[in-house]
Design a protein around this motif. Structure first.
Motif, PDB file in Angstrom:
ATOM      1  N   ARG A  36     -18.145  -8.601  -3.045  1.00 46.93           N
ATOM      2  CA  ARG A  36     -17.791  -7.674  -1.980  1.00 46.93           C
ATOM      3  C   ARG A  36     -16.440  -7.003  -2.219  1.00 46.93           C
ATOM      4  O   ARG A  36     -16.259  -5.810  -1.936  1.00 46.93           O
ATOM      5  CB  ARG A  36     -17.782  -8.394  -0.618  1.00 46.93           C
ATOM      6  CG  ARG A  36     -17.433  -7.525   0.579  1.00 46.93           C
ATOM      7  CD  ARG A  36     -18.349  -6.308   0.722  1.00 46.93           C
ATOM      8  NE  ARG A  36     -19.737  -6.666   0.893  1.00 46.93           N
ATOM      9  CZ  ARG A  36     -20.293  -6.963   2.095  1.00 46.93           C
ATOM     10  NH1 ARG A  36     -19.563  -6.965   3.185  1.00 46.93           N
ATOM     11  NH2 ARG A  36     -21.578  -7.264   2.171  1.00 46.93           N
ATOM     12  N   ALA A  37     -15.490  -7.755  -2.784  1.00 43.95           N
ATOM     13  CA  ALA A  37     -14.179  -7.148  -3.096  1.00 43.95           C
ATOM     14  C   ALA A  37     -14.366  -5.969  -4.042  1.00 43.95           C
ATOM     15  O   ALA A  37     -13.782  -4.900  -3.857  1.00 43.95           O
ATOM     16  CB  ALA A  37     -13.254  -8.200  -3.708  1.00 43.95           C
ATOM     17  N   LYS A  76       0.846  -1.200   0.000  1.00 40.02           N
ATOM     18  CA  LYS A  76       0.000   0.000   0.000  1.00 40.02           C
ATOM     19  C   LYS A  76       0.883   1.252   0.000  1.00 40.02           C
ATOM     20  O   LYS A  76       1.721   1.430   0.892  1.00 40.02           O
ATOM     21  CB  LYS A  76      -0.897  -0.002   1.241  1.00 40.02           C
ATOM     22  CG  LYS A  76      -2.011   1.030   1.214  1.00 40.02           C
ATOM     23  CD  LYS A  76      -2.963   0.772   2.381  1.00 40.02           C
ATOM     24  CE  LYS A  76      -4.162   1.704   2.337  1.00 40.02           C
ATOM     25  NZ  LYS A  76      -5.137   1.407   3.433  1.00 40.02           N
ATOM     26  N   ASP A 126     -14.586  -9.174   3.458  1.00 46.63           N
ATOM     27  CA  ASP A 126     -15.431  -9.075   4.654  1.00 46.63           C
ATOM     28  C   ASP A 126     -15.966 -10.435   5.071  1.00 46.63           C
ATOM     29  O   ASP A 126     -17.153 -10.598   5.402  1.00 46.63           O
ATOM     30  CB  ASP A 126     -16.596  -8.091   4.403  1.00 46.63           C
ATOM     31  CG  ASP A 126     -16.098  -6.687   4.055  1.00 46.63           C
ATOM     32  OD1 ASP A 126     -14.896  -6.424   4.298  1.00 46.63           O
ATOM     33  OD2 ASP A 126     -16.891  -5.896   3.514  1.00 46.63           O
ATOM     34  N   GLU A 127     -15.079 -11.442   4.995  1.00 49.76           N
ATOM     35  CA  GLU A 127     -15.366 -12.827   5.424  1.00 49.76           C
ATOM     36  C   GLU A 127     -16.396 -13.532   4.533  1.00 49.76           C
ATOM     37  O   GLU A 127     -16.834 -14.635   4.858  1.00 49.76           O
ATOM     38  CB  GLU A 127     -15.895 -12.840   6.880  1.00 49.76           C
ATOM     39  CG  GLU A 127     -15.061 -12.047   7.888  1.00 49.76           C
ATOM     40  CD  GLU A 127     -13.650 -12.561   8.030  1.00 49.76           C
ATOM     41  OE1 GLU A 127     -12.718 -11.751   8.053  1.00 49.76           O
ATOM     42  OE2 GLU A 127     -13.478 -13.805   8.045  1.00 49.76           O
ATOM     43  N   HIS A 132     -14.445   1.802   1.997  1.00 49.80           N
ATOM     44  CA  HIS A 132     -13.051   1.899   1.488  1.00 49.80           C
ATOM     45  C   HIS A 132     -12.886   2.961   0.396  1.00 49.80           C
ATOM     46  O   HIS A 132     -12.549   2.656  -0.741  1.00 49.80           O
ATOM     47  CB  HIS A 132     -12.600   0.521   0.966  1.00 49.80           C
ATOM     48  CG  HIS A 132     -12.371  -0.466   2.054  1.00 49.80           C
ATOM     49  ND1 HIS A 132     -11.232  -0.463   2.827  1.00 49.80           N
ATOM     50  CD2 HIS A 132     -13.159  -1.473   2.523  1.00 49.80           C
ATOM     51  CE1 HIS A 132     -11.312  -1.446   3.719  1.00 49.80           C
ATOM     52  NE2 HIS A 132     -12.487  -2.079   3.556  1.00 49.80           N
ATOM     53  N   ASN A 163     -16.224  -3.030  -2.291  1.00 46.46           N
ATOM     54  CA  ASN A 163     -15.320  -2.239  -1.470  1.00 46.46           C
ATOM     55  C   ASN A 163     -14.416  -1.357  -2.326  1.00 46.46           C
ATOM     56  O   ASN A 163     -14.145  -0.214  -1.983  1.00 46.46           O
ATOM     57  CB  ASN A 163     -14.495  -3.136  -0.552  1.00 46.46           C
ATOM     58  CG  ASN A 163     -15.272  -3.542   0.704  1.00 46.46           C
ATOM     59  OD1 ASN A 163     -16.008  -2.726   1.269  1.00 46.46           O
ATOM     60  ND2 ASN A 163     -15.128  -4.791   1.113  1.00 46.46           N
ATOM     61  N   THR A 207      -7.670  -6.106  -1.135  1.00 45.12           N
ATOM     62  CA  THR A 207      -8.725  -7.106  -1.271  1.00 45.12           C
ATOM     63  C   THR A 207      -9.466  -7.279   0.048  1.00 45.12           C
ATOM     64  O   THR A 207      -8.891  -7.753   1.039  1.00 45.12           O
ATOM     65  CB  THR A 207      -8.107  -8.463  -1.697  1.00 45.12           C
ATOM     66  OG1 THR A 207      -7.371  -8.265  -2.915  1.00 45.12           O
ATOM     67  CG2 THR A 207      -9.194  -9.518  -1.906  1.00 45.12           C
ATOM     68  N   HIS A 208     -10.726  -6.863   0.072  1.00 46.63           N
ATOM     69  CA  HIS A 208     -11.534  -6.927   1.299  1.00 46.63           C
ATOM     70  C   HIS A 208     -12.819  -7.694   1.015  1.00 46.63           C
ATOM     71  O   HIS A 208     -13.748  -7.171   0.398  1.00 46.63           O
ATOM     72  CB  HIS A 208     -11.853  -5.512   1.792  1.00 46.63           C
ATOM     73  CG  HIS A 208     -10.629  -4.687   2.086  1.00 46.63           C
ATOM     74  ND1 HIS A 208      -9.885  -4.847   3.238  1.00 46.63           N
ATOM     75  CD2 HIS A 208      -9.975  -3.736   1.364  1.00 46.63           C
ATOM     76  CE1 HIS A 208      -8.855  -4.010   3.228  1.00 46.63           C
ATOM     77  NE2 HIS A 208      -8.892  -3.325   2.098  1.00 46.63           N
ATOM     78  N   TRP A 253      -3.419  -6.401  -0.479  1.00 48.20           N
ATOM     79  CA  TRP A 253      -3.742  -5.384   0.545  1.00 48.20           C
ATOM     80  C   TRP A 253      -5.011  -4.602   0.197  1.00 48.20           C
ATOM     81  O   TRP A 253      -5.626  -3.982   1.050  1.00 48.20           O
ATOM     82  CB  TRP A 253      -2.575  -4.426   0.771  1.00 48.20           C
ATOM     83  CG  TRP A 253      -2.130  -3.654  -0.432  1.00 48.20           C
ATOM     84  CD1 TRP A 253      -1.079  -3.930  -1.254  1.00 48.20           C
ATOM     85  CD2 TRP A 253      -2.742  -2.460  -0.960  1.00 48.20           C
ATOM     86  NE1 TRP A 253      -1.009  -3.004  -2.258  1.00 48.20           N
ATOM     87  CE2 TRP A 253      -2.008  -2.086  -2.112  1.00 48.20           C
ATOM     88  CE3 TRP A 253      -3.828  -1.666  -0.591  1.00 48.20           C
ATOM     89  CZ2 TRP A 253      -2.318  -0.970  -2.868  1.00 48.20           C
ATOM     90  CZ3 TRP A 253      -4.155  -0.544  -1.346  1.00 48.20           C
ATOM     91  CH2 TRP A 253      -3.403  -0.213  -2.466  1.00 48.20           C
TER      92      TRP A 253
END
Ligand SMILES: CN(C)c1ccc(C(=O)NC[C@H]2N[C@H](CO)[C@@H](O)[C@@H]2O)cc1
Length: 472
Positions: free
Chosen positions: A173-174, A96, A152-153, A185, A177, A149-150, A147
């Motif tokens: 979701r990725a 990042k 959220d489970e 984000h 975000n 890539t989110h 870094w």
């Protein structure tokens, strides 16, 4: 998630094509574009080349498995003049806020291979399925860094159709975000824009790099169609263009529509992009073409052939309509068909390839075939043996022409028209397959400057408002 049957998807296509045909019956798009990306000499460029290469998607260094010897082979065999070179955000910004200049230097080395052979390069910030971090194995997505890539489970299940991983909750979701649809984000698009600014700063003075393809096959997650394209996608393109222009005033910015739907012939709702550069705007359009029946494994034959032909017609209309929107009333912007390709062992493959190149020629588009990788889609086997695709891609074409207006390519004849040739000082360069043009070609309408029988490259001087005809 149960995969929709081929016939469910093909049925959807029939509706798409029927609706599209009705919609395109009131043509509100030009038959062709007469605007082109230009070289440093001011000549209009027609791109013939490959996306190079899919192997960059998963390589540890983010570079394609491709050597200068591979390029020499391609140049001799097919007379290409262009490459859509795959780069990735994860390689540009592995941590990042940290730009890897060493990676950009390695990309620059390869750009030099192309430059030394008279090629032009479009850098393609390539993603598919977001990035490798969408699954623990790291073998599905490519492009975005871990870094960024989110999930959220949320889960990502990988089945037998890779395309359907786009519909997995974690993948969606990725993207949600990234586009900040979640509101969680806002920083991610900031970093993406800054990454492009860093790339542009590195290549701003490199004449071989003529365009930046801002995002491969963008996907909006829960946002699709008009909501995505006219909203976050156009906004990101505008922000990236503004950032690029802070450091690079000359390289074209090429934008893609969302892949889902447009690749199959649906229209785009992409908005116009303002270009702050001094002089004429340098925005281009680089869509992809993948008719749904062929995506579903049908050949270009039987009942599929008519659907594919209808898709190509509708796709061409939508391309030129969007190119005109991007042109903001000044005519359709330059267009490069950034990707098309198929399993060349499928029924009717050669005829389909010919249809696509003839369609692109008639519409004034450049073409990058997907892809340069070895195998059943590509030009060579893994052992380097040439495949039939090499012969299918060899055709006369105008490479760089002052004042280019239109052209038509036949196996033993190339015809092109020019308007005002002053910007390119009347210079023209064309490719004529050496296996057909075995002696100095006959030229009507222009004056031969040089003929290289080995490479098939002819240079000539053309006058304003001329029609040039070249035969063996
Ligand atoms: C559901 N979504 C969003 C989707 C489905 C299918 C493709 C696709 O086939 N793309 C065509 C080719 N382009 C990539 C490289 O850019 C290749 O891997 C695909 O074969 C894209 C997106």
């Amino acid at each position: 998630m149960r995969s929709p049957s081929r016939w469910q998807l093909t049925g959807a296509l029939v509706i798409i094509v029927a609706v599209g045909a009705a919609a395109s019956s009131t043509r509100v798009a030009p038959e062709a574009t007469t605007q082109f990306i230009t070289d440093a000499a001011g000549r209009d460029l027609v791109q013939h080349g490959f996306s190079t290469a899919g192997s960059a998607k998963g390589s540890p260094d983010g570079l394609p498995d491709f050597t200068v010897q591979d390029l020499d082979r391609e140049h001799v065999d097919m007379g290409t003049n262009f490459v859509r070179f795959l780069i990735s955000w994860r390689a540009v910004e592995p941590e990042k806020g940290v730009i890897d200049e060493g990676y950009l230097d390695a990309v620059e080395e390869r750009v030099g291979w192309y430059a030394d052979r008279g090629y032009h390069v479009m850098l393609d910030m390539h993603q598919d399925l977001w990035g490798s971090a969408i699954t623990p194995s790291g073998t599905s997505g490519n492009g975005a860094p871990a870094w960024a890539t989110h999930l959220d489970e949320l889960p990502v299940e990988v089945g037998d159709m890779w395309e359907l991983v786009y519909l997995e909750p974690g993948t969606i979701r990725a993207f949600d975000n990234f586009w900040n649809t979640t509101g969680a984000h806002p920083e991610l698009t900031d970093h993406y824009v800054s990454a492009w600014k860093a790339v542009a700063e590195h290549f701003a003075d490199n004449d071989a790099v003529v365009a930046y393809d801002l995002m491969n096959e963008p996907y909006g997650g829960t946002l699709q169609g008009v909501a995505f394209e006219s909203g976050p996608l156009t906004t990101l393109y505008q922000r990236a263009t503004d950032a690029i222009r802070e450091v690079d005033q000359s390289t074209w910015v090429c934008v893609e529509p969302q892949a889902f739907g447009f690749n199959w012939g649906l229209p785009s709702a992409l908005g116009a992009i303002d270009d702050a550069r001094d002089g004429d705007p340098r925005i281009a359009f680089c869509p992809h073409l993948y008719p749904l029946p062929m995506d579903l494994g049908e050949g270009f034959a039987g009942s599929s052939k008519g659907l594919v032909e209808g898709t190509v017609t509708q796709w061409t209309f939508n391309v030129l309509r969007t190119a005109e929107v991007l042109g903001k009333g000044e005519g359709a912007v330059p267009v490069i068909l950034g990707e098309f390709g198929l399993d060349t062992t499928s029924e009717g493959a050669e005829e389909y390839v010919r249809l696509v190149y003839e369609t692109a020629d008639a519409a004034g588009m450049g073409v990058a075939y997907w892809s340069r990788d070895a195998g059943s889609w590509g030009p060579y086997e893994t052992d380097g043996t040439a495949r039939t695709l090499v012969d299918w891609l060899v055709r006369p074409y105008p490479r760089a022409v002052a004042g280019l207006q239109s052209w038509e390519s036949e196996p033993k004849k190339l015809t092109f028209t020019v308007g005002d040739v002053d910007a390119g000082k009347g210079s023209a360069e064309v490719y004529l397959p050496p296996t057909v043009f075995t002696a100095k070609p006959k030229v009507d309408g222009g004056q031969v400057r040089s003929w290289d029988a080995a490479s098939g490259i002819l240079t000539l001087t053309v006058p304003t408002d001329a029609t040039v005809t070249i035969t063996p």
